[in-house]
Write an enzyme that holds these catalytic residues in place. Structure first.
Site, mmCIF file in Angstrom:
data_model
loop_
_atom_site.group_PDB
_atom_site.id
_atom_site.type_symbol
_atom_site.label_atom_id
_atom_site.label_comp_id
_atom_site.label_asym_id
_atom_site.label_seq_id
_atom_site.Cartn_x
_atom_site.Cartn_y
_atom_site.Cartn_z
ATOM 1 N N ASP A 102 0.832 -1.203 0.000
ATOM 2 C CA ASP A 102 0.000 0.000 0.000
ATOM 3 C C ASP A 102 0.865 1.251 0.000
ATOM 4 O OD1 ASP A 102 -1.926 1.943 0.361
ATOM 5 O OD2 ASP A 102 -2.404 1.380 2.421
ATOM 6 N N ASP A 284 -1.733 5.678 -5.158
ATOM 7 C CA ASP A 284 -2.060 4.822 -4.019
ATOM 8 C C ASP A 284 -2.454 3.419 -4.474
ATOM 9 O OD1 ASP A 284 -2.869 3.672 -1.670
ATOM 10 O OD2 ASP A 284 -4.581 5.000 -1.337
#
EC number: 3.4.23.18
Length: 395
Positions: A102, A284
């Protein structure tokens, strides 16, 4: 890519970040492959909850219609593309876990032996190694937009990704976890790749795995190749020229808030000429959707036959049979194109002829989120020198 949206609390006035210790060895670069995890039982996905989690991750306000849709389960589906999930194997202590990488958070948290047998059932769990050190008084906690969350203790232990090992890496071991995470049997935790200033460990933030090991690498960077309906790769320490076409175009990164934030120079829809309206956004890998300003989203769906912003389903929907236009982001003169089929996220319910859009509103966040819908079309270099982001179309 697994739908496993996260939330990171942005901590103001962070104290000194505690560094881990890399294993001293020759500089190197390596590739770590995602692995396909066949889903034996069809997995349900709450589409508005995915959307709500992405907004909450960045401190955004979740619209009432999205909250209502998420809580009512009006758009819960088991789409075919989730027959496999794409995760990354990481050795934490003495156990190999499948983690979600992430770039929008900075915590390494995992299912652990501190959970009950019922909570950890079906998961690989972290067991502190014989050399692990528990940080007494240190804690972590995350909260998600659908009300789910996790919290626990912090250890220093060995973490190995591909060919690189970090000693005394902060490992956030879950001792409490909500049922939503327990039910996701294919995912054993998360490895954050944002900047260490975003780490949420209290009372002192800890360094990320990447910040720990980047001095070992040939170059202090990693590159991401997420794939549409296929496993992707993460390249650490080098750029793989075989994975992209042409040359990389770079954009400066503003990491003042701990994110990989950049500014695009404009956007375009379908075959139309791109405009010059700037878009500030975050790259992201931990967010599934592409979240944009209301005006940009409305501009896109204005060109989608039958599209509407649905209170019932908590976002923009359209007939599944509709051929969607592409979405282009202009970055330093380079046009990064997301094919229309990538934007058809999923049917709102099993067998429905209505589909949920992969482009949704950022709900007034003040910046956009370039999640997997965008990233799956690009080879993206996350370069800590600068820092900067490099973009090119995938080969």
């Amino acid at each position: 890519m697994v739908v496993f949206s996260k939330v990171t609390a942005v901590v103001v006035g962070l104290s000194t970040i505690v560094s881990a210790v890399p294993v001293v060895q020759p500089r190197k670069g390596f590739t770590i492959n995602q692995v396909a995890r066949p889903v034996t039982n069809k997995k349900t996905v709450n589409l508005p909850a995915v959307y709500a989690n992405a907004l909450t991750k960045y401190g955004g306000t979740v619209p009432d219609s999205v909250k209502a849709a998420a809580s009512s389960g009006s758009a819960v589906t088991t789409p075919e593309q989730y027959d496999s999930e794409y995760l990354t194997p990481v050795k934490v202590g003495g156990t190999t876990l499948n983690l979600d990488f992430d770039t929008g958070s900075a915590d390494l948290w995992v299912f652990s032996s501190e959970l009950s047998a019922s909570e950890s059932s079906g998961h690989a769990i972290y067991k502190p190694s014989a050399n692990a050190q528990k940080l007494n008084g240190y804690t972590w906690k995350i909260q998600y937009g659908d009300g789910s969350g996790a919290s626990g203790d912090v250890y220093k232990d060995t973490v190995t990704v591909g060919g690189v090992t970090a000693q005394s890496q902060a490992v956030e071991a879950a001792s409490q976890i909500s049922s939503q995470f327990v039910q996701d049997k294919d995912n054993d935790g998360l490895l954050g790749l944002a900047f260490s200033s975003l780490n949420t460990v209290s009372p002192r933030p800890q360094t990320t795995f990447f910040d720990t090991v980047k001095s070992q690498l040939d170059s202090p960077l990693f590159a991401v190749t997420l794939k549409y309906h296929a496993p992707g790769t993460y390249d650490f320490g080098y750029i793989d020229n075989s994975k992209f076409q042409g040359k990389l175009t770079y954009a400066d990164v503003d990491n003042s808030q701990g994110f990989w934030m950049f500014t695009a120079d404009g956007y375009g829809v379908g075959d139309g000429a791109p405009n010059s309206n700037h878009i500030s956004g975050i790259a992201d890998t931990g967010t599934t959707l592409l979240l944009l300003d209301d005006s940009v989203v409305a501009d896109y769906y204005h060109q989608v036959s039958g599209a509407k912003n649905s209170n019932e389903y908590g976002g923009y929907v359209f007939p599944c049979s509709t051929k969607l236009p592409s979405f282009t982001t202009v970055i330093g003169g380079y046009n990064a194109v997301v094919p229309g089929e990538y934007i058809n996220y999923a049917p709102v319910t099993d067998g429905s002829s209505t589909c949920f859009g992969g482009i949704q509103s950022n709900s007034g966040l003040g910046f956009s989120i370039f999640g997997d819908v965008f990233l799956k079309s690009q080879y993206v270099v996350f370069d800590s020198q600068g820092p900067r982001l490099g973009f090119a179309p995938q080969a």
